[in-house]
Write a protein that holds these residues in place. Structure first.
Motif, mmCIF file in Angstrom:
data_model
loop_
_atom_site.group_PDB
_atom_site.id
_atom_site.type_symbol
_atom_site.label_atom_id
_atom_site.label_comp_id
_atom_site.label_asym_id
_atom_site.label_seq_id
_atom_site.Cartn_x
_atom_site.Cartn_y
_atom_site.Cartn_z
ATOM 1 N N LEU A 76 0.770 -1.250 -0.063
ATOM 2 C CA LEU A 76 0.126 0.144 -0.112
ATOM 3 C C LEU A 76 0.842 1.161 0.140
ATOM 4 O O LEU A 76 0.473 2.329 -0.554
ATOM 5 N N VAL A 108 -7.088 -0.545 -2.840
ATOM 6 C CA VAL A 108 -7.389 -0.483 -1.494
ATOM 7 C C VAL A 108 -8.325 -1.232 -0.857
ATOM 8 O O VAL A 108 -8.490 -1.706 0.244
ATOM 9 N N SER A 111 -7.341 -4.741 -0.778
ATOM 10 C CA SER A 111 -6.452 -5.094 0.310
ATOM 11 C C SER A 111 -6.967 -4.938 1.551
ATOM 12 O O SER A 111 -6.589 -5.861 2.644
ATOM 13 N N ALA A 112 -8.061 -4.091 1.863
ATOM 14 C CA ALA A 112 -8.912 -4.108 2.856
ATOM 15 C C ALA A 112 -9.550 -5.510 3.152
ATOM 16 O O ALA A 112 -9.616 -5.920 4.371
ATOM 17 N N ASN A 169 -7.824 0.193 6.208
ATOM 18 C CA ASN A 169 -6.206 -0.250 5.953
ATOM 19 C C ASN A 169 -5.553 0.621 7.027
ATOM 20 O O ASN A 169 -4.300 -0.121 7.021
#
Length: 251
Positions: A76, A108, A111-112, A169
């Protein structure tokens, strides 16, 4: 034979996933061709294709027709640096800006979703996501009735859903960038006309995503994020068909 093929696919996918996550395969780099991968793993091309589809469903690679699979960002911090540099470029086309913003949201959010089960305050974020999802679901009947308030409620709840995922995140830099630039993306989203059926389907996807996060089904959660957001990205980019449009300043 089918069982063996699936076993090979899972083994290849697991090996490549490990190489991506520990940064041996760099963000933005291209994987070798399917034939080269088949030779390296001593298998046929079919398990390689299946393995790449598994990695794509997890949000780890991007597969484009006629091109090698490309590694998505696996850091990130690295992504924040590259995307912020691009976004604040003094000369950037509206199409490029919108694509960058959508990629921020997709990267994002995946990723979260991938790290959600490890969050210390997971229950708090999940409650916020359920709240936004329930509000979208409640707005759908009004949208079918062509009630403008229903559409507005849906749009606000959807924007809050994405913002919650971004903040999950825990990256303050990224959260700041998103807070400053998401209003532009949301304003564009709000000008796109979706059918009531499309919005109902999207509402259900958000509900399924909440269930997957609640049950710790990480791969399913990532797949739902990708399906929902890549569909939205296509809709947004339909409004910006000409990448060679005159450059404008956003600095």
């Amino acid at each position: 034979m089918e069982y063996v093929s699936q076993t090979k696919s899972a083994r290849v996918a697991a090996t490549l996933e490990e190489m991506i996550l520990d940064n041996r395969l760099k963000s933005g780099s291209f994987l070798p061709s399917q034939q080269i991968l088949a030779n390296q793993f001593n298998t046929s091309s079919r398990p390689i294709r299946e393995a790449l589809k598994l990695l794509e469903a997890k949000g780890l690679v991007v597969i484009s027709q006629g091109r090698k699979a490309q590694v998505r960002s696996n850091s990130l911090d690295q992504y924040v640096e590259s995307i912020s540099t691009s976004i604040v470029n003094s000369k950037i086309s509206p199409a490029k800006l919108m694509r960058n913003l959508m990629q921020v949201r997709i990267t994002v959010a995946t990723s979260a979703a991938r790290g959600f089960s490890r969050l210390v305050n997971r229950d708090d974020y999940l409650a916020q996501l359920w709240n936004a999802s329930n509000r979208m679901e409640a707005a759908v009947p009004l949208i079918y009735q062509k009630d403008a308030s229903g559409l507005l409620d849906f749009q606000k709840a959807e924007a809050e859903f994405h913002r919650t995922l971004v903040f999950a995140n825990g990256n303050q830099i990224l959260s700041s960038i998103y807070d400053n630039l998401s209003p532009l993306l949301d304003s564009v989203m709000n000008t796109i006309k979706f059918t009531a059926n499309q919005m109902e389907k999207r509402s259900k996807n958000y509900s399924y995503l909440c269930e997957a996060l609640q049950n710790g089904q990480t791969d399913l959660a990532v797949a739902l994020v990708l399906v929902t957001l890549t569909t939205l990205e296509s809709k947004v980019m339909d409004h910006y068909p000409d990448e060679s449009a005159a450059l404008v300043s956003y600095a």
